[in-house]
Motif scaffolding. Structure first.
Motif, mmCIF file in Angstrom:
data_model
loop_
_atom_site.group_PDB
_atom_site.id
_atom_site.type_symbol
_atom_site.label_atom_id
_atom_site.label_comp_id
_atom_site.label_asym_id
_atom_site.label_seq_id
_atom_site.Cartn_x
_atom_site.Cartn_y
_atom_site.Cartn_z
ATOM 1 N N TRP A 92 0.831 -1.207 0.000
ATOM 2 C CA TRP A 92 0.000 0.000 0.000
ATOM 3 C C TRP A 92 0.866 1.257 0.000
ATOM 4 N N ALA A 93 1.930 1.261 0.803
ATOM 5 C CA ALA A 93 2.829 2.421 0.843
ATOM 6 C C ALA A 93 3.535 2.620 -0.490
ATOM 7 N N LEU A 94 3.945 1.526 -1.134
ATOM 8 C CA LEU A 94 4.586 1.634 -2.443
ATOM 9 C C LEU A 94 3.616 2.192 -3.480
ATOM 10 N N ALA A 95 2.368 1.730 -3.438
ATOM 11 C CA ALA A 95 1.369 2.249 -4.380
ATOM 12 C C ALA A 95 1.101 3.727 -4.136
ATOM 13 N N ARG A 96 1.107 4.146 -2.878
ATOM 14 C CA ARG A 96 0.896 5.575 -2.580
ATOM 15 C C ARG A 96 2.056 6.421 -3.111
ATOM 16 N N ARG A 97 3.258 5.939 -2.977
ATOM 17 C CA ARG A 97 4.392 6.680 -3.535
ATOM 18 C C ARG A 97 4.299 6.752 -5.055
ATOM 19 N N GLY A 98 3.831 5.660 -5.662
ATOM 20 C CA GLY A 98 3.631 5.689 -7.107
ATOM 21 C C GLY A 98 2.552 6.671 -7.515
#
Length: 545
Positions: A92-98
């Protein structure tokens, strides 16, 4: 001509904080069937947990995490639930950074197109005034105006997802999901695609825990290489060992960094494991990873460069390297390490690792303790507005492995005790070709722009200017050997003019009125006898003859 931008200072890239090693699992058919069933079941739990976390949005707290973990514990185990929820948070954190990066890219594209649409057709850019160039034709202007509306619509969707905390993640990969609708073009049959899709969506990963036996209670690898895993509660009937565990028939041996891995598990320090199935090759792999307690501090810049440096110019098909001593002088011959970035991701990764291995071996042979690379960032280099219709150049930048090559080099150089120095890439290719390509080219050696750029990178890392040092004077005073390359500083006034003549005579003889025979005026004539230069007058003729 606009002012040159300020060049950033060079720095030593810090080493990696984690370690990951991989080895093959030679499993039997029975072991493969059990691993597949466990991985598919845990993968379904991970997909549901990711969907639930996405529905919670940015209002996530510890209480919500505890509820999700409690529900997963009843369907698997406490340790599997912890691994699944942690993987969900990371995803989820990686998707938010993306999402944040995608919003920034869309806003930049919209601002660039609006600036160019506001300019007249065919208008040239003015960097001093901050004005962009206009579009060439009316047709292009109309097409860009339509693209502007498309980008604004996409930005509105991404901003709505960002505000709601909703992420869009495809477990198994978006590319593989799109391949399902183009099986014929991909050369796949439906059952082959479904095997890949099932393998990519499996979940067989467990984080380590210090103090537990061999550093991991869920996926355990002993010092003898025996692999076992804790089965979820609904699959406990598949156990072949006490306490609901399944022991694989095959053993694993980590040859790379095996001693470091063994030192950790013998004292029960945390080690994370992940089991992956490669359907194309028909193989199973296990990856062990751990964090180093105290990453080695980066060397001071002067200490890293005490024995010289190997300057490297990165290109889309090769690495150009040249060894420089601590004074910035190129030593030996230029080196080029080629790689091929076509084909599969595994092939590209192997090509990069092979090229970097040869580069590190060359640095060790030269005795250098540092490698200088450019701190490249092509974040907006692939945009249509930056390079216009030059699709070939945009495609070249897109396939340039900047991040992967740098991360690979840092991790591989740390094992060889070689520091990596990052320098500002401004003007290295241009100034390197201007000051080093022609002087180093001989009848038996041809120097390319990339070789000259590697010298520029190395000299910038050493703190020297890229310009060459002054050429020694010729053996005679005429201009047959060419003019000397004395270069004044940029702030010196009238540096482009001719050099003033020194005062006094041009020769080394004594000036007039000086010397051993200064008082004898007769000695100053070319002939040695003063009488030859006395004035004479003809006598008048007699009147009577």
């Amino acid at each position: 001509m606009g002012a040159l931008r300020e060049v950033a200072a060079s720095f030593v890239v810090p080493g990696p904080a984690g370690v990951a090693v991989r080895d093959r699992l030679r499993v039997s058919d029975a072991d493969a069937a059990v691993l597949t069933e466990v991985g598919v079941y845990l993968g379904s739990l991970a997909a549901g947990d990711l969907a639930e976390r996405s529905r919670q949005g940015p209002a996530h707290d510890a209480a919500g995490w505890a509820v999700r973990k409690r529900e997963l514990t009843g369907r698997s185990s406490a340790r599997w639930a912890g691994s699944i929820t942690k993987a969900t948070h990371d995803q989820w954190a990686l998707a938010r950074r993306g999402q944040a990066a995608h919003m920034a890219w869309l806003r930049g594209q919209i601002a660039s197109i609006e600036a160019r649409l506001a300019r007249p057709l065919g208008a040239k850019a003015d960097k001093r005034a901050g004005l962009a160039r206009g579009y060439a034709t009316r047709v292009e202007w109309h097409a860009k105006s339509r693209r502007l509306q498309t980008l604004k619509a996409r930005l509105a969707v991404v901003e709505a997802d960002w505000a709601a905390g909703r992420v869009r993640v495809v477990r198994g990969g978006k590319r593989l999901a799109h391949t399902r609708h183009h099986l014929e073009a991909a050369g796949l049959e439906e059952h082959a695609w479904r095997e890949r899709w099932r393998a990519e969506r499996m979940f067989l990963a467990a984080d380590g825990e210090s103090g537990k036996r061999f550093g991991n209670e869920t996926l355990r690898v002993t010092d003898t290489g025996q692999v076992s895993l804790k089965l979820p509660a609904p699959l406990a009937h598949l156990a072949n060992a006490p306490h609901g565990r399944f022991v694989l028939d095959s053993a694993v041996v980590f040859k790379h960094r095996g001693q470091e891995w063994l030192d950790r598990i013998t004292v029960n320090r945390a080690v994370a494991y992940r089991i992956h199935h490669d359907v194309v090759r028909g193989r199973w792999y296990i990856t062990a990873s751990w964090q180093r307690a105290a990453p080695a501090p980066a060397l001071p810049l002067q200490a890293a460069l005490a024995r010289g440096v190997v300057g490297v110019d990165m290109n889309d098909d090769h690495l150009a390297a040249w060894h420089l001593d601590m004074h910035g002088n190129p030593i030996g011959e230029p080196q080029r390490y080629f790689y091929d970035l076509t084909g599969t991701a595994q092939h590209r990764d192997a090509q990069i690792r092979h090229a970097l291995t040869r580069l590190l071996h060359h640095a060790r042979r030269c005795g250098a303790a540092a490698i200088a690379i450019e701190d490249l960032d092509f974040t907006d280099g692939t945009s249509r507005e930056k390079h216009g219709r030059n699709k070939r150049f945009r495609r070249l930048i897109s396939r340039f492995p900047t991040a992967k090559l740098r991360s690979r080099l840092v991790s591989m150089a740390a094992e060889q005790d070689i520091a990596v120095v990052a320098v500002d890439p401004a003007y290295t290719s241009r100034w390197g070709a201007q000051h080093w390509q022609k002087p180093l080219t001989t009848t038996t050696r041809t120097i390319s722009r990339h070789d000259a750029a590697s010298i520029a990178v190395g000299r910038r890392a050493l703190g020297h200017p890229i310009r060459r040092r002054t050429t020694p004077p010729p053996s005679h005073q005429s201009d047959g050997a060419g003019h000397r390359t004395v270069q004044a500083r940029p702030d010196t006034r009238r540096r482009e003019g001719t050099r003033p003549h020194p005062p006094g005579p041009r020769t080394g003889c004594a000036p007039p009125g000086h010397g051993a025979k200064a008082g004898d005026q007769g000695a100053q004539h070319r002939s040695g006898h003063p009488a030859e230069h006395r004035s004479w007058q003809q006598d008048s003729l007699p009147l009577s003859l």
